[in-house]
Scaffold this active site. Structure first.
Site, short mmCIF file in Angstrom:
data_model
loop_
_atom_site.label_atom_id
_atom_site.label_comp_id
_atom_site.label_asym_id
_atom_site.label_seq_id
_atom_site.Cartn_x
_atom_site.Cartn_y
_atom_site.Cartn_z
N HIS A 362 -0.15 -36.43 0.43
CA HIS A 362 1.23 -36.10 0.21
C HIS A 362 1.85 -36.89 -0.86
O HIS A 362 2.62 -36.49 -1.80
CB HIS A 362 2.23 -35.77 1.30
CG HIS A 362 2.02 -34.44 1.95
ND1 HIS A 362 0.88 -34.03 2.31
CD2 HIS A 362 2.62 -33.18 1.65
CE1 HIS A 362 1.05 -32.91 2.81
NE2 HIS A 362 1.75 -32.42 2.17
N GLU A 603 -5.21 -21.93 6.48
CA GLU A 603 -5.90 -23.39 6.22
C GLU A 603 -6.67 -23.96 7.55
O GLU A 603 -7.04 -24.91 7.60
CB GLU A 603 -4.73 -23.99 5.84
CG GLU A 603 -3.48 -24.40 6.84
CD GLU A 603 -2.46 -25.09 6.34
OE1 GLU A 603 -2.40 -26.06 5.63
OE2 GLU A 603 -1.21 -25.01 7.07
N ASN A 626 -6.05 -27.27 0.78
CA ASN A 626 -6.37 -28.70 0.81
C ASN A 626 -6.80 -28.94 2.47
O ASN A 626 -7.66 -29.75 2.61
CB ASN A 626 -4.91 -29.31 0.61
CG ASN A 626 -4.20 -29.17 -0.60
OD1 ASN A 626 -5.14 -28.96 -1.27
ND2 ASN A 626 -2.89 -29.24 -0.66
N ASP A 627 -5.99 -28.37 3.35
CA ASP A 627 -6.35 -28.46 4.70
C ASP A 627 -7.68 -27.65 5.04
O ASP A 627 -8.65 -28.25 5.66
CB ASP A 627 -5.34 -28.14 5.64
CG ASP A 627 -4.31 -29.31 5.68
OD1 ASP A 627 -4.66 -30.22 5.96
OD2 ASP A 627 -3.19 -28.97 5.50
N CYS A 674 -2.23 -21.62 -2.52
CA CYS A 674 -1.16 -22.80 -2.94
C CYS A 674 -1.82 -24.26 -2.54
O CYS A 674 -0.98 -24.98 -2.85
CB CYS A 674 0.01 -22.48 -2.10
SG CYS A 674 -0.19 -22.67 -0.18
C1 PEP Z 1 -2.76 -27.14 2.14
O1 PEP Z 1 -3.08 -27.32 2.92
O2 PEP Z 1 -3.71 -26.61 1.11
C2 PEP Z 1 -1.36 -27.04 1.62
C3 PEP Z 1 -1.03 -26.15 0.59
O3 PEP Z 1 -0.56 -27.49 2.36
P1 PEP Z 1 -0.30 -29.19 2.45
O4 PEP Z 1 -1.15 -29.84 1.53
O5 PEP Z 1 1.03 -29.35 2.49
O6 PEP Z 1 -0.86 -29.45 3.85
MG MG Z 2 -1.66 -27.56 4.55
#
Ligand code: PEP
Ligand code: MG
Length: 752
Positions: A362, A603, A626-627, A674
């Protein structure tokens, strides 16, 4: 043997520097194994030779002079093969090399183990015996275990600094340090080490502003701590167990001793500020206890540290407020939280560097939102002495240069200029649509989380907010925000973008997004209580958030609500029901709220295989790469040990994304991406090929991705996608995508 091992490890960990650690090892190992010699050879990164760095038993004058290349002599052979060698008589081995100055001739029995870290030989640990004998199995196991511990410490210490046997000193982090790209961009600035409130280890060195005042500040903090402890002990009278009561007594006793305070004061007078002087004094006193044989006395070391942390807390409470920041501040820390970022006056923060984390943690997301470069995952290292030093942050290549040479500064000044020119050119795309060369219109969305993001976003020409990370306002506070406070924030965001849609994701804490005021201790937080799992268990947090979002939407009607970490159909159904309940309750209170569209993040891998069922309960989907990537590849997205394995362009990931996008489209629901992959120019080509029609990303990437979209046709993108899916490695895919970008005239977006 185990007790001896633990003792050695403990003492090595308490060593003040690498040199001291090596001395402890050779001394202790020789005694524990009852050998005649113990020596350590360490790889010199400058020459790649293995240098004798510490010995007990060989001629000490040869330390620093005996050097062997990989493969040379038995030591070099062990380093090259990365396997132990156990010999009854070393001199008979064909690789034996004799150094007369060491006095080695008298020793026969020989056992050497390699010090390997991340497949690299860092050094060799050797024991020798006068008598001819092979070492027993348990002795080999003992040495291998010590070697494994030592290898990791050596790797951190040796990085970036050539070995200098005559001036060992503490391992310094100067020079080039390779980490991981966090947020794009380059900057030349000044290091600011955030001062963590009660972590003694992390206190940086810093000259005192005024020695006399600093000493007075120390004595005041000690007095206050004493009072506080006495008051606590009195308050708890009769309610404390004998053991806890004894702890208070020990603390008060330690504080009452003049030598502790005098030692700190003396260190202040030698030119360090009170927190760092306290850090060193506490470490020294704790070490004395740690070296005691008696286990009771050894445990007192923790008491000393406890007292140190209490004094530090007092010392630091007035520091954060008074802190002055340089104009080009680069925050550097283990992890740089939102609160630290918020401390720096706007406009003065030019970069972020973290020892932990990766592109998807983050802090990196935050940096991208702010449009400043970030480098993550430098790995553990001692940073206390670099506060105020110059630094170059290269967020493209994931590197930093601490105390850079003039040539590096010059080269990076050129790059900064080049970046400025590219941004100016990209600015021309601002008012143009994101349409492919074969006229397919793509929606471009923004990822936001802070109110400051809104100003940046205002003139970027995006179609929507594809992801509002609602946990960000929670992370920059000391307590949970009340419903009306949340309402104010959400209202501002919805209003700023109306009538464009804003997809607000419900609270996604846990994993790498802990709240300081809501600590959860879990063995495996990424597989634990996070996202929708946590909020469904805590309606007291979930419902006020939903109510605040729904109320904020009244009269604007541009809200979409999305749930993070959906892994099962029941979770989505329950979350949807919670929205219905919040709407019902608000209606009963006289507040009629329009029904927002409801979406689920994709995710968690199980969701990928449940699209038809999820589609019955969701109005839209957004892929959180990302996850998703970390769960598909089983690689913790913040763990520097495995960061190189976190590879979104792995052909397996590409196939999974291709499959899920096709499936969602088959079910007739809209889908966007996203996660950070949406912001990567090469990946954007692949997504176009998959037929993705909505991307969401941080502000800094919008114009670059628009450039990519406007430069490719979907037909061409599909051909490239099919080629990628036939490849066998992420590197091959990356190479191909870079070449395609260059061929399309977008070579400037290729990060070398
Ligand atoms: C993701 O996991 O890709 C996402 C957009 O959420 P975050 O990075 O906030 O977990
Ligand atoms: Mg995520």
């Amino acid at each position: 043997m185990l007790a001896k091992l633990q003792q050695i490890v403990q003492r090595v960990n308490a060593a003040a520097n690498l040199h001291e650690a090596l001395e402890i090892i050779v001394h202790r190992v020789k005694a524990a194994m009852k050998t005649d010699v113990c020596s350590v050879y360490v790889r010199d990164p400058a020459t790649t030779q293995y240098v004798l760095m510490a010995t007990e038993g060989l001629n000490p004058r040869t330390v620093g002079t005996v050097r062997l290349a990989a493969g040379e002599g038995i030591v070099g052979l062990v380093a090259a093969r990365q396997e132990p060698i156990n010999l009854a008589n070393a001199a008979e081995h064909p690789s034996y090399r004799y150094f007369p100055e060491t006095g080695e001739r008298q020793f026969s029995g020989f056992l050497a183990v390699p010090l390997v870290h991340f497949r690299q030989s860092m050094g060799v640990l050797v024991v020798q015996q006068r008598t001819q004998r092979m070492f027993a199995e348990d002795e080999v196991a003992f040495l291998v275990t010590i070697g494994a511990q030592l290898a990791a410490s050596l790797s951190y210490a040796a990085l970036g600094s050539a070995i200098s046997p005559h001036e060992p000193g503490p391992p310094g982090p100067v020079g080039l340090i390779q980490g991981l790209p966090g947020a794009p961009g380059v900057t030349i600035g000044t290091i600011v080490l955030p001062s963590p409130l009660a972590d003694l280890e992390a206190v940086p060195d810093r000259p005192p502003r005024d020695v006399v005042q600093e000493e007075a500040r120390l004595r005041r903090a000690v007095r206050e701590t004493q009072h506080e402890l006495r008051a606590s002990a009195d308050r708890m009278q009769g309610r404390l167990s004998d053991e806890t009561r004894a702890l208070f007594d020990v603390y008060i006793l330690i504080l009452g001793q003049d030598d502790l305070v005098d030692d700190v004061a003396a260190r202040i007078r030698t030119g360090n500020w009170a927190p760092a002087a306290l850090r060193d004094t506490i470490a020294e006193h704790a070490r004395v206890f740690e070296q005691a044989e008696d286990p009771y006395l050894r445990a007192r070391a923790e008491d000393v540290r406890g007292i140190g942390r209490r004094i530090l807390l007092r010392l630091m409470s007035d520091v954060s407020a008074a802190r002055k920041y340089p104009d080009e501040a680069v925050l550097l820390g283990d992890e740089v939280g939102l609160a630290r970022v918020a401390d720096v006056p706007p406009g003065q923060l030019k970069g972020i560097v973290c020892l932990r984390g990766s592109v998807v943690s983050h802090t990196a997301v935050l940096a991208r939102g702010l449009g400043i470069p970030a480098v993550m995952g430098l790995g553990p290292r001692d940073l206390r002495s670099v506060d105020g030093h110059p630094i170059i942050v290269d967020g493209y290549r994931g590197r930093v240069f601490i105390d850079p040479l003039p040539a590096a500064i010059q080269a990076y000044r050129r790059l900064v200029r080049h970046e400025g020119q590219l941004s100016a050119r990209l600015a021309d795309l601002r008012d143009l649509e994101a349409t492919t060369t074969d006229e397919v219109r793509v929606r471009l969305g923004l990822n936001v989380g802070l109110l400051t993001d809104i100003d940046v976003a205002a003139n970027l020409g995006v179609d929507e907010v594809g992801l509002y990370r609602s946990e960000f306002p929670f992370m920059s506070r000391q307590t949970f925000p009340m419903e009306h406070e949340q309402y104010e924030t959400y209202r501002k965001v919805l209003k700023a973008f109306a009538p464009k849609p804003v997809t607000m994701r419900t609270l996604d804490i846990g994993g790498d997004k802990p709240l300081s005021y809501f600590p959860t201790t879990e063995e495996n937080p990424f597989l634990g209580w996070r996202g929708i799992r946590l909020t469904l268990d805590r309606p007291d947090l979930f419902l006020p958030q939903l109510r605040a979002m729904l109320r904020a939407n009244v009269g604007l009607n541009n809200l979409r609500i999305m749930f993070p970490m959906i892994g099962q159909i029941d979770e989505l159904k329950a979350a949807r029901q919670a929205v219905d309940r919040a709407r019902r309750e608000l209606a009963e209170e006289g507040c009629e709220c329009p029904a927002p569209a409801i979406g689920a993040m994709l995710e968690v891998p199980s969701a990928l295989f449940s699209i038809p069922a999820l589609s019955r309960h969701a109005d839209f989907f957004s892929i959180g790469t990302n996850d998703l990537v970390q769960y598909l590849l089983a690689v913790d997205r913040n763990n520097p040990n495995v960061a190189r394995l976190y590879n979104p362009l792995d052909p397996a990931v590409i196939s999974a994304l291709y499959g899920v996008i096709r499936e969602v489209r088959r079910c007739g629901k809209p889908v966007s991406v996203c996660g950070e992959m949406a912001a990567d120019p090469g990946s954007a080509i692949l997504f176009l090929g998959m037929g993705l029609a909505a991307f969401s990303m941080s502000a800094s990437a919008v114009l670059r991705i628009k450039w990519v979209i406007r430069s490719f046709s979907c037909r061409r993108a599909k051909q490239i996608l099919y080629r990628a899916m036939r490849m066998e490695s992420a590197d091959a895919v990356r190479g191909m995508l870079d070449a395609e970008l260059a061929r399309a005239g977008l070579g400037e977006l290729v990060l070398v």
